[in-house]
Design an enzyme around this catalytic site. Sequence first.
Site, mmCIF file in Angstrom:
data_model
loop_
_atom_site.group_PDB
_atom_site.id
_atom_site.type_symbol
_atom_site.label_atom_id
_atom_site.label_comp_id
_atom_site.label_asym_id
_atom_site.label_seq_id
_atom_site.Cartn_x
_atom_site.Cartn_y
_atom_site.Cartn_z
ATOM 1 N N ASP A 52 -35.049 -10.351 -20.343
ATOM 2 C CA ASP A 52 -34.648 -11.181 -19.214
ATOM 3 C C ASP A 52 -35.873 -11.613 -18.415
ATOM 4 O OD1 ASP A 52 -33.457 -12.381 -17.057
ATOM 5 O OD2 ASP A 52 -32.151 -10.682 -16.555
ATOM 6 N N CYS A 75 -37.186 -20.164 -16.320
ATOM 7 C CA CYS A 75 -36.735 -19.096 -17.222
ATOM 8 C C CYS A 75 -36.739 -19.523 -18.695
ATOM 9 C CB CYS A 75 -35.370 -18.565 -16.810
ATOM 10 S SG CYS A 75 -34.069 -19.791 -16.611
ATOM 11 N N HIS A 107 -35.866 -13.105 -15.540
ATOM 12 C CA HIS A 107 -35.515 -13.303 -14.129
ATOM 13 C C HIS A 107 -35.995 -12.166 -13.236
ATOM 14 C CE1 HIS A 107 -32.648 -15.806 -16.436
ATOM 15 N NE2 HIS A 107 -32.854 -16.672 -15.456
#
EC number: 3.4.22.-
Length: 340
Positions: free
Chosen positions: A277, A75, A279
Amino acid sequence: SVLSRYENQITILSDYLEEFPDTDEPVWILGRQHHLNTDKSKLLLDISARLWFTYRRKFSPIGGTGPSSDAGWGCMLRCGQMMLAQALICRHLGRDWQWEKHKKQPEEYHRILRCFLDRKDCCYSIHQMAQMGVGEGKSIGEWFGPNTVAQVLKKLALFDEWNSLAVYVSMDNTVVIEDIKKMCWCPPQSSSAAHSSAHLHRSALGRNKNAAGFCTGWKPLLLIIPLRLGINHINPVYIDAFKECFKMPQSLGALGGKPNNAYYFIGFLGNELIYLDPHTTQSFVDSEENGTVDDQSFHCQQAPHRMKIMNLDPSVALGFFCKEECDFDNWCSLVQKVII
């Protein structure tokens, strides 16, 4: 039909944006101000134009025998890719460039995107970043912190002739102006002919060429400033200054998040940070035969996530892009005026 799909996209995004609070406070995204009550669609177009890099699966194994997905560990690498991609967009397309679904994009855009594809021969791929991280003490598959990813980008940029970036990572919370000006005006020469050429002073125009024909003018600057804004939690004394950084026209946002959970912060509303994000795990995408890339999965087409600033881990890295020397001089004066 393309226009219809485009209008539907705006409608869906605008509906999702209703979750934002009803407020007159401005939203700041990478140096641009937006108002929720007057230009919601412009705000969302601005956000969706940022390149969005997420976990991927089914790419060729890193190092030939390593992982074929970065889910669970990549990430911060993806956030570093997003910050660097924003710098390249500013470099080649300009901060105000907009991405629109199904609209033909310039060749520079596809070339930028190809720099980040999940292939070992792409200069800023997950393969290159993970393997370069080994030299920073991080084994492949190990989580990076903001400073590590900054050091990796600095090293990889040395091999990237097309973008020709000067990457400066500040140490000990200090930006040394003289060092940056020297680095941007006197880039290291790669060829033996350039290496042996005599040192040149820049002309009144600031543009010279050495014996090998390389321009010795100002190299566009990617400035990354790793910071620790507290011990275990962010110290409230830093919040106003942190928010001011997103207002600067040179802003590339910030890398950070929570322990082992990295986000790419692109702006704020009140005391909430707005972030992209990484993820989400998507399938590997390669370039087409003509060099274009199916880019639908590289743009976040939903309203972005938000989190309270006080929930931020104190370890962050700020990013700024200065295409010309005057941009850097302006950044220095802004720091003196609104931060220091």
